[in-house]
Each structure stands twice: as C-alpha cells, then as structure tokens.
Design a protein around this motif. Structure first.
Motif, short mmCIF file in Angstrom:
data_model
loop_
_atom_site.label_atom_id
_atom_site.label_comp_id
_atom_site.label_asym_id
_atom_site.label_seq_id
_atom_site.Cartn_x
_atom_site.Cartn_y
_atom_site.Cartn_z
N UNK A 52 0.90 -1.13 -0.23
CA UNK A 52 -0.07 0.06 0.10
C UNK A 52 0.75 1.30 0.10
N UNK A 53 2.18 1.11 -0.54
CA UNK A 53 3.04 2.11 -0.43
C UNK A 53 2.66 3.33 -1.54
N UNK A 54 2.81 4.45 -1.38
CA UNK A 54 2.53 5.35 -2.28
C UNK A 54 3.54 6.52 -2.46
N UNK A 55 4.20 6.90 -3.51
CA UNK A 55 5.08 7.87 -3.73
C UNK A 55 4.58 9.17 -4.14
N UNK A 56 5.23 10.41 -4.00
CA UNK A 56 4.50 11.54 -4.71
C UNK A 56 3.40 11.94 -3.85
N UNK A 57 3.36 11.64 -2.66
CA UNK A 57 2.26 12.08 -1.62
C UNK A 57 2.54 13.42 -1.49
N UNK A 58 3.71 14.22 -1.51
CA UNK A 58 3.93 15.74 -1.45
C UNK A 58 5.59 15.56 -1.86
N UNK A 63 7.42 13.80 0.86
CA UNK A 63 6.36 12.83 1.86
C UNK A 63 6.08 11.45 0.94
N UNK A 64 5.94 10.34 1.52
CA UNK A 64 5.36 9.02 0.87
C UNK A 64 4.56 8.40 2.03
N UNK A 65 3.76 7.57 1.75
CA UNK A 65 2.74 7.04 2.65
C UNK A 65 2.54 5.61 2.64
N UNK A 67 -0.29 2.20 4.10
CA UNK A 67 -1.44 1.62 4.95
C UNK A 67 -1.07 0.60 5.86
N UNK A 137 5.95 11.45 9.83
CA UNK A 137 5.59 12.40 9.78
C UNK A 137 3.96 12.82 10.50
N UNK A 147 -2.93 5.02 7.94
CA UNK A 147 -2.33 5.50 6.96
C UNK A 147 -1.08 6.33 7.70
N UNK A 149 2.05 8.62 7.20
CA UNK A 149 2.75 9.57 6.20
C UNK A 149 4.36 9.63 6.75
N UNK A 152 10.74 11.81 3.85
CA UNK A 152 12.01 11.46 3.52
C UNK A 152 13.27 12.43 3.95
#
Lengths: 179, 179
Positions: A52-58, A63-65, A67, A137, A147, A149, A152
C-alpha cells in the motif's frame, strides 16, 4: 447514459454484499509495488512488507505513505521503538524477499537477507531500485488500517534495476529502461 | 554495518539537497497504477488522473485512497460539487486515456472517451479492469497534497483485461492471467 451491468457488460457488486475475499479479488486488478519498511531495534532487524506504499504524496516537504492493518504485530514495534524507518522498494526477481519478510516466523525474517543499517536504526535492503530513509510525519486512522505518512530524509535510487509489481495475485517483473 | 554509499554501491541524496526533479526521478523507480477519478456535474463530465491511488486501505469498511495536489483545479470541483465519485483503473493499452484526461484542455478531456454515468453523478470509463463507485470518507492534509480516503459503495472487476503500470517514466502493460 445509466451505469448498469448492461452498459458496462460486466457484473456489479454492492459493497453491502462484498466479503473480504471478493474485495481482495477486485483489488487484485490494480497493480501494486511492494516495499519493506524496516528498522534495527536493540541490535535486531525488524521489518514488514507493504503493498500500500505511495510515492508523490508530497514534493515539498517530500512525503510518501503506506497503510498498515491494525492487526499488524510488527508495526507497533517499529512505530514506538524506531526513530527512523527505512523503506526499500522491492525490484525484479526479489519476490522471494517479500515472502520471507512477510512470513509469520518473525525471528528469521532477515536470516540470509542482505541488509544495511545506519547508526540511527534505519534498515534498508542492500540491492533495491530505491531506498528511502524516513521518519514518521503523521498518522491517520482509516477503517481497519492506519495511513502512515513518512518524511524522506535521504534516498538512493538505482535505475539500472528493474521493478516488480503485484497484479492479479502474481509478481510481474518490469524491465529497466536504463540497464 | 553502516548504511553508506560504499555499502550500498550507489549514491545517497539528502532531502535538503533534493529538488523536485530529483525527487520525481527517484519516485519513478516505484511502479504506479493509474486511475481516473470522475463525476458528472451539471450534465458535464469532470475528471482527473491520479498515480497515487491505493487499494486495500481498509477492508471493513472498504476504503481506498489517493493523493491530490493542492494546485489541482479539477479536484475542488469534484470535492465540492459531486456527491459520488467514480474511480476507473486504467488497463493495458489505455495510456492514451491518461494523457487525454490529464490534459490542460479541460473542456475536451472526455471528447471521444467512452464513459458511463449513474443518476448520482458517478462517472466511470466503460472498459476498465476495475471501476469503483465511491464517496468521500475522510480527507487529510499531507504537505502540498491532500490524502483523500474514499468509501467503496459498488464495484465491477473484469479480470480478463490486462493492467497498466507507470514505471521509469514509461507505461508498461501487464498481461491478464485470466484472459
């Protein structure tokens, strides 16, 4: 135009009638990359596998995230006892690492696994397309998961390595375009 | 063992020195599925493309999420004016749809695109490996994006369609194992 089984030529399932198995079967149609989130705590390696990893959250701040289920036994240990968390993206041919680090035999998850640690406890796998040094974070509750956050602090990318994606319950290698 | 460039045999970049281009280059090593989030508002189709979609955020209740930049012009319209949101997972061979619906020519994003809408405004693409009817469950700020958590109300999956994944700045088709 109405959204209906006839229009879409495929069955419609209502959430009320969805059981977790049907939901997982539907989710299997979405391609997922895989990461290992890890830290060294008291001299011992700890880690979990997340799809459930996500890059480009910010981008600013970076930031990445991911769940993580409330039932995870490893996450509370990482969350409460590690100051920093390593995130290692699993690459082509490394599906064995996923199975090993996701196993219930927690004490042996890192036996014969090549990993490196920093003085601050960050743990990363040594051969990955991308690893990140992060710290928590923020965290939010979302249903039966949290979730998380991550900010990096440091990273290393190796674009000569191919990627790995989980899709339709199978691991698919992705070629490196820079090999 | 210390985490260092020597140990990892690749360069390390500190977040302080990371510019958005370097960050994007690193994020490109993580494979991403692509979705279109859409609704019909006042008789007109609205939609945005997201590469930050995550399935399995929760099973009970069934939740998914995506992250959207604060600078998005389409997201405030969808968020504030749509009661329901369709999420369509982009499949193999559909990269043209991504480019079209991500274009700046907002008025023509859905010209010649096959889509279906429900009475509640849900908009989905008609040929996709998976679509979901959702509504907003929760939203959180994370840096320069919002993380939007969506509750699944209805879905349809078509496992005979292949998947599509964005990796190293290229679209990669994934075979269907049930074709």
């Amino acid at each position: 135009m109405s959204l209906s089984a006839a229009t879409l030529a495929k069955p419609t399932v209502s959430a009320e009638s969805l059981d977790p198995l049907e939901l997982r079967a539907a989710f299997a149609q979405f391609p997922q990359g895989i990461v290992v989130v890890g830290a060294e705590i008291g001299g011992a390696p700890h880690g979990l596998v997340a799809s459930t990893f996500t890059v480009g959250v910010s981008l600013e701040p970076p930031l990445v995230s991911f769940a993580v289920q409330h039932t995870s036994g490893t996450w509370p240990v990482l969350r409460d006892q590690a100051s920093h968390l390593g995130v290692s993206v699993i690459g082509a041919g490394q599906q064995g690492l996923c199975r090993k680090i996701a196993s219930k035999d927690r004490a042996n998850r890192f036996t014969d696994v090549d990993y490196a640690t920093d003085d601050d406890g960050t743990l990363v796998l040594t051969t990955t397309p991308l690893w990140l040094k992060t710290r928590i974070f923020n965290q939010f509750t979302a249903g039966d998961h949290d979730i998380v956050v991550l900010e990096i602090l440091d990273l290393a990318a190796d674009p000569t390595q191919g990627g790995l994606v989980f899709h339709q319950s199978a691991f698919n290698p992705l070629p490196s375009h820079e090999a």
